[in-house]
Design an enzyme around this catalytic site. Structure first.
Site, PDB file in Angstrom:
ATOM      1  CG  ASP A  35      -2.188  -0.760   1.052  1.00 22.93           C
ATOM      2  OD1 ASP A  35      -2.178  -1.718   0.261  1.00 22.93           O
ATOM      3  OD2 ASP A  35      -3.189  -0.438   1.724  1.00 22.93           O
ATOM      4  CB  CYS A  60      -9.367   3.606   2.591  1.00 28.00           C
ATOM      5  SG  CYS A  60     -10.131   2.462   1.426  1.00 28.00           S
ATOM      6  CE1 TYR A  92      -8.028  -8.957   4.045  1.00 23.40           C
ATOM      7  CE2 TYR A  92      -8.798 -10.079   2.083  1.00 23.40           C
ATOM      8  CZ  TYR A  92      -8.853  -9.012   2.957  1.00 23.40           C
ATOM      9  OH  TYR A  92      -9.762  -8.013   2.744  1.00 23.40           O
ATOM     10  CG  ASN A 103     -18.498  12.653  -0.894  1.00 21.94           C
ATOM     11  OD1 ASN A 103     -17.498  11.961  -1.041  1.00 21.94           O
ATOM     12  ND2 ASN A 103     -19.471  12.684  -1.782  1.00 21.94           N
ATOM     13  CG  HIS A 144     -17.150   9.758  -4.289  1.00 23.90           C
ATOM     14  ND1 HIS A 144     -18.184  10.644  -4.082  1.00 23.90           N
ATOM     15  CD2 HIS A 144     -17.456   9.075  -5.423  1.00 23.90           C
ATOM     16  CE1 HIS A 144     -19.077  10.512  -5.048  1.00 23.90           C
ATOM     17  NE2 HIS A 144     -18.657   9.563  -5.874  1.00 23.90           N
ATOM     18  CD  GLU A 182      -6.307  -1.578  -1.685  1.00 24.30           C
ATOM     19  OE1 GLU A 182      -7.129  -2.039  -0.884  1.00 24.30           O
ATOM     20  OE2 GLU A 182      -6.521  -0.560  -2.396  1.00 24.30           O
TER      21      GLU A 182
END
Length: 219
Positions: A35, A60, A92, A103, A144, A182
């Site tokens: 990341d 994120c 995982y 938002n 978002h 990522e």
């Protein structure tokens, strides 16, 4: 912190302290992903552009468990009443860290680089003064920017990028919020390999560090 593990972890903390991103590889037996992680309070529209162009995953903001509690943020799974809701079958990990996608209320659509940077930095600002923040008055959902809720004990409880980001922010003395995204391979569409991620870090003068190194330093 072992001598062999001190340099990369210390460099990552120093980079975060300076408002710079770092690349963190979790582990071969976990997601097996790298990341690109920023201190959330330092993110600019240009940084959002870099995250979507150079990383390519989901952008994120990771928050500590106590901050998420102060804002009344649930795990998303707990808020969904649908058969497709995650049922503990992740290969995982025991669970995902997703909370609400938001938002800031001063954004328009919320998806532009400027809008997402505003949402991210305002979440970070709110995280510094959670008791003085009316979260629902400042942010709306759906939005978002996905918020992530870290485990209460951070790396003592879970070895995820969510926890690495928050632990780095704390160690660097920054707002307790971190942007995680990522890194994907443009040619294969799969996760960017650790070797390619390390090469990217070298090209751009960024720190590459493994989860093992960070946990040894910060857990």
């Amino acid at each position: 912190m072992a001598a062999s593990e001190s340099t990369a972890a210390a460099d990552a903390i120093a980079a975060f302290r300076d408002g710079k991103p770092v690349l963190v590889y979790d582990a071969d037996d976990r997601e097996g992903e790298v990341d690109l992680i920023y201190p959330a309070d330092a993110v600019t529209p240009g940084d959002v552009a870099r995250l979507r162009n150079d990383a390519g995953g989901l952008i994120c903001v990771a928050l500590s468990d106590d901050i998420a509690d102060a804002f009344g943020l649930p795990f998303l799974q707990e808020s969904l009443d649908h058969p497709a809701s995650e049922s503990g079958d992740l290969e995982y990990d025991d669970r995902a860290s997703f909370s609400l996608p938001v938002n800031h209320r001063d954004t328009y659509t919320g998806i532009t680089d400027e809008d997402r940077a505003l949402t991210i930095t305002e979440v970070a600002r709110a995280a510094e003064t959670p008791d003085a923040t009316d979260f629902a008055a400042e942010f709306r959902t759906p939005g978002h920017v996905f918020l992530l809720r870290a485990a209460p004990g951070l790396l003592a409880d879970r070895d995820g990028h969510t926890e690495y980001g928050v632990a780095l922010a704390r160690a660097a003395g920054r707002a307790p919020a971190a942007v995680v995204c990522e890194m994907l391979d443009d040619e294969t569409g799969a996760a960017l390999s650790p070797d390619d991620a390390a090469a990217y870090a070298d090209r751009h003068g960024l720190v590459y560090v493994t989860g093992t190194e960070l946990k040894a330093a910060l857990a």
